[in-house]
Design a protein around this motif. Sequence first.
Motif, PDB file in Angstrom:
ATOM      1  N   VAL A 179       9.270  -8.411 -28.078  1.00 49.24           N
ATOM      2  CA  VAL A 179       8.520  -9.656 -28.252  1.00 49.24           C
ATOM      3  C   VAL A 179       7.864 -10.053 -26.931  1.00 49.24           C
ATOM      4  CG1 VAL A 179       8.744 -12.132 -28.738  1.00 49.24           C
ATOM      5  CG2 VAL A 179       9.957 -10.469 -30.159  1.00 49.24           C
ATOM      6  N   THR A 180       8.601  -9.950 -25.865  1.00 54.27           N
ATOM      7  CA  THR A 180       8.088 -10.308 -24.541  1.00 54.27           C
ATOM      8  C   THR A 180       6.911  -9.427 -24.160  1.00 54.27           C
ATOM      9  OG1 THR A 180      10.309 -10.975 -23.867  1.00 54.27           O
ATOM     10  CG2 THR A 180       8.696 -10.616 -22.110  1.00 54.27           C
ATOM     11  N   PHE A 181       7.072  -8.123 -24.283  1.00 56.63           N
ATOM     12  CA  PHE A 181       6.017  -7.188 -23.872  1.00 56.63           C
ATOM     13  C   PHE A 181       4.755  -7.352 -24.717  1.00 56.63           C
ATOM     14  CE2 PHE A 181       3.874  -3.070 -24.146  1.00 56.63           C
ATOM     15  CZ  PHE A 181       3.534  -2.903 -22.819  1.00 56.63           C
ATOM     16  N   ALA A 182       4.922  -7.376 -26.026  1.00 56.08           N
ATOM     17  CA  ALA A 182       3.758  -7.471 -26.911  1.00 56.08           C
ATOM     18  C   ALA A 182       2.993  -8.763 -26.673  1.00 56.08           C
ATOM     19  CB  ALA A 182       4.202  -7.380 -28.369  1.00 56.08           C
ATOM     20  N   ASN A 183       3.710  -9.866 -26.556  1.00 52.87           N
ATOM     21  CA  ASN A 183       3.043 -11.140 -26.355  1.00 52.87           C
ATOM     22  C   ASN A 183       2.482 -11.280 -24.955  1.00 52.87           C
ATOM     23  OD1 ASN A 183       3.157 -12.900 -28.860  1.00 52.87           O
ATOM     24  ND2 ASN A 183       5.195 -12.020 -28.779  1.00 52.87           N
ATOM     25  N   ALA A 184       3.089 -10.650 -23.977  1.00 53.89           N
ATOM     26  CA  ALA A 184       2.527 -10.658 -22.621  1.00 53.89           C
ATOM     27  C   ALA A 184       1.199  -9.912 -22.599  1.00 53.89           C
ATOM     28  CB  ALA A 184       3.505 -10.045 -21.627  1.00 53.89           C
ATOM     29  N   CYS A 185       1.127  -8.791 -23.284  1.00 55.14           N
ATOM     30  CA  CYS A 185      -0.138  -8.039 -23.359  1.00 55.14           C
ATOM     31  C   CYS A 185      -1.211  -8.848 -24.087  1.00 55.14           C
ATOM     32  CB  CYS A 185       0.082  -6.703 -24.061  1.00 55.14           C
ATOM     33  SG  CYS A 185       1.077  -5.539 -23.118  1.00 55.14           S
ATOM     34  N   ALA A 186      -0.835  -9.467 -25.208  1.00 51.26           N
ATOM     35  CA  ALA A 186      -1.783 -10.295 -25.943  1.00 51.26           C
ATOM     36  C   ALA A 186      -2.204 -11.506 -25.115  1.00 51.26           C
ATOM     37  CB  ALA A 186      -1.178 -10.733 -27.278  1.00 51.26           C
ATOM     38  N   LEU A 187      -1.270 -12.062 -24.346  1.00 46.74           N
ATOM     39  CA  LEU A 187      -1.583 -13.176 -23.451  1.00 46.74           C
ATOM     40  C   LEU A 187      -2.644 -12.773 -22.441  1.00 46.74           C
ATOM     41  CD1 LEU A 187      -1.126 -15.945 -22.107  1.00 46.74           C
ATOM     42  CD2 LEU A 187       0.860 -14.941 -20.947  1.00 46.74           C
ATOM     43  N   VAL A 188      -2.514 -11.607 -21.859  1.00 49.26           N
ATOM     44  CA  VAL A 188      -3.503 -11.134 -20.891  1.00 49.26           C
ATOM     45  C   VAL A 188      -4.875 -11.023 -21.546  1.00 49.26           C
ATOM     46  CG1 VAL A 188      -4.210  -9.146 -19.496  1.00 49.26           C
ATOM     47  CG2 VAL A 188      -1.854  -9.971 -19.390  1.00 49.26           C
ATOM     48  N   MET A 189      -4.922 -10.440 -22.742  1.00 52.66           N
ATOM     49  CA  MET A 189      -6.210 -10.281 -23.415  1.00 52.66           C
ATOM     50  C   MET A 189      -6.830 -11.634 -23.769  1.00 52.66           C
ATOM     51  SD  MET A 189      -6.891  -7.127 -23.362  1.00 52.66           S
ATOM     52  CE  MET A 189      -8.318  -7.154 -24.410  1.00 52.66           C
ATOM     53  N   ALA A 190      -6.027 -12.544 -24.295  1.00 50.14           N
ATOM     54  CA  ALA A 190      -6.548 -13.872 -24.636  1.00 50.14           C
ATOM     55  C   ALA A 190      -6.978 -14.621 -23.381  1.00 50.14           C
ATOM     56  CB  ALA A 190      -5.494 -14.667 -25.407  1.00 50.14           C
ATOM     57  N   ALA A 191      -6.237 -14.464 -22.305  1.00 50.02           N
ATOM     58  CA  ALA A 191      -6.591 -15.117 -21.042  1.00 50.02           C
ATOM     59  C   ALA A 191      -7.894 -14.553 -20.481  1.00 50.02           C
ATOM     60  CB  ALA A 191      -5.459 -14.970 -20.034  1.00 50.02           C
ATOM     61  N   VAL A 192      -8.135 -13.272 -20.678  1.00 51.70           N
ATOM     62  CA  VAL A 192      -9.408 -12.670 -20.245  1.00 51.70           C
ATOM     63  C   VAL A 192     -10.565 -13.326 -20.989  1.00 51.70           C
ATOM     64  CG1 VAL A 192     -10.785 -10.551 -20.358  1.00 51.70           C
ATOM     65  CG2 VAL A 192      -8.461 -10.476 -19.453  1.00 51.70           C
ATOM     66  N   VAL A 193     -10.430 -13.467 -22.297  1.00 49.42           N
ATOM     67  CA  VAL A 193     -11.483 -14.113 -23.086  1.00 49.42           C
ATOM     68  C   VAL A 193     -11.667 -15.560 -22.629  1.00 49.42           C
ATOM     69  CG1 VAL A 193     -12.158 -14.883 -25.395  1.00 49.42           C
ATOM     70  CG2 VAL A 193     -11.203 -12.599 -25.084  1.00 49.42           C
ATOM     71  N   LEU A 194     -10.563 -16.271 -22.434  1.00 50.96           N
ATOM     72  CA  LEU A 194     -10.644 -17.662 -21.987  1.00 50.96           C
ATOM     73  C   LEU A 194     -11.296 -17.763 -20.608  1.00 50.96           C
ATOM     74  CD1 LEU A 194      -9.942 -20.609 -22.610  1.00 50.96           C
ATOM     75  CD2 LEU A 194      -7.712 -20.203 -21.539  1.00 50.96           C
ATOM     76  N   SER A 195     -10.972 -16.864 -19.710  1.00 48.65           N
ATOM     77  CA  SER A 195     -11.578 -16.907 -18.373  1.00 48.65           C
ATOM     78  C   SER A 195     -13.072 -16.588 -18.433  1.00 48.65           C
ATOM     79  CB  SER A 195     -10.852 -15.973 -17.408  1.00 48.65           C
ATOM     80  OG  SER A 195     -11.046 -14.631 -17.764  1.00 48.65           O
ATOM     81  N   MET A 196     -13.466 -15.683 -19.325  1.00 48.30           N
ATOM     82  CA  MET A 196     -14.900 -15.398 -19.470  1.00 48.30           C
ATOM     83  C   MET A 196     -15.620 -16.577 -20.110  1.00 48.30           C
ATOM     84  SD  MET A 196     -15.406 -11.343 -20.217  1.00 48.30           S
ATOM     85  CE  MET A 196     -14.296 -11.198 -21.612  1.00 48.30           C
ATOM     86  N   LYS A 197     -14.942 -17.293 -21.003  1.00 52.57           N
ATOM     87  CA  LYS A 197     -15.529 -18.510 -21.571  1.00 52.57           C
ATOM     88  C   LYS A 197     -15.850 -19.483 -20.441  1.00 52.57           C
ATOM     89  CE  LYS A 197     -16.511 -21.831 -24.531  1.00 52.57           C
ATOM     90  NZ  LYS A 197     -17.748 -21.821 -25.287  1.00 52.57           N
ATOM     91  N   TRP A 198     -14.944 -19.615 -19.501  1.00 52.23           N
ATOM     92  CA  TRP A 198     -15.172 -20.508 -18.366  1.00 52.23           C
ATOM     93  C   TRP A 198     -16.254 -19.950 -17.437  1.00 52.23           C
ATOM     94  CZ3 TRP A 198     -14.223 -20.013 -13.039  1.00 52.23           C
ATOM     95  CH2 TRP A 198     -14.390 -21.201 -12.324  1.00 52.23           C
ATOM     96  N   LYS A 199     -16.178 -18.639 -17.150  1.00 54.80           N
ATOM     97  CA  LYS A 199     -17.113 -18.019 -16.215  1.00 54.80           C
ATOM     98  C   LYS A 199     -18.558 -18.067 -16.712  1.00 54.80           C
ATOM     99  CE  LYS A 199     -18.096 -13.756 -13.750  1.00 54.80           C
ATOM    100  NZ  LYS A 199     -17.623 -12.441 -13.351  1.00 54.80           N
ATOM    101  N   PHE A 200     -18.757 -17.815 -17.993  1.00 51.26           N
ATOM    102  CA  PHE A 200     -20.108 -17.748 -18.537  1.00 51.26           C
ATOM    103  C   PHE A 200     -20.503 -19.031 -19.257  1.00 51.26           C
ATOM    104  CE2 PHE A 200     -18.786 -13.113 -18.799  1.00 51.26           C
ATOM    105  CZ  PHE A 200     -19.434 -12.766 -17.619  1.00 51.26           C
ATOM    106  N   ARG A 201     -19.860 -20.132 -18.948  1.00 51.58           N
ATOM    107  CA  ARG A 201     -20.059 -21.380 -19.685  1.00 51.58           C
ATOM    108  C   ARG A 201     -21.469 -21.937 -19.564  1.00 51.58           C
ATOM    109  NH1 ARG A 201     -17.432 -22.251 -15.154  1.00 51.58           N
ATOM    110  NH2 ARG A 201     -17.959 -23.968 -13.786  1.00 51.58           N
TER     111      ARG A 201
END
Length: 90
Positions: free
Chosen positions: A64-86
């Motif tokens: 659970v920890t590993f899978a959600n940590a990987c998904a967290l990284v991917m979602a955080a990448v999208v969120l950071s690009m939302k901020w970067k390209f806002r």
Amino acid sequence: MSEIGANVVGTAAALCSIASFVPQAFKIWKERDASAVSLKTYALTVTCFSLWVAYGLMTEAWPVTFANACALVMAAVVLSMKWKFRNRHS
């Protein structure tokens, strides 16, 4: 269900969760436009995965920890690009 069967299903679910963010991330990166992405949705998604990681750590549920940590990284990448390209496409 056998333990092997449950592990196969869990692994498939984890891979799908992680991979589900890849098309969105590539689209945003390629177009340098995140205007179609909901800031609130991805902020909530990142919070959700953060809580699942915390839960996994607290219960020592490493899959659970590993899978959600990987998904967290991917979602955080999208969120950071939302901020970067806002301000790219108004």
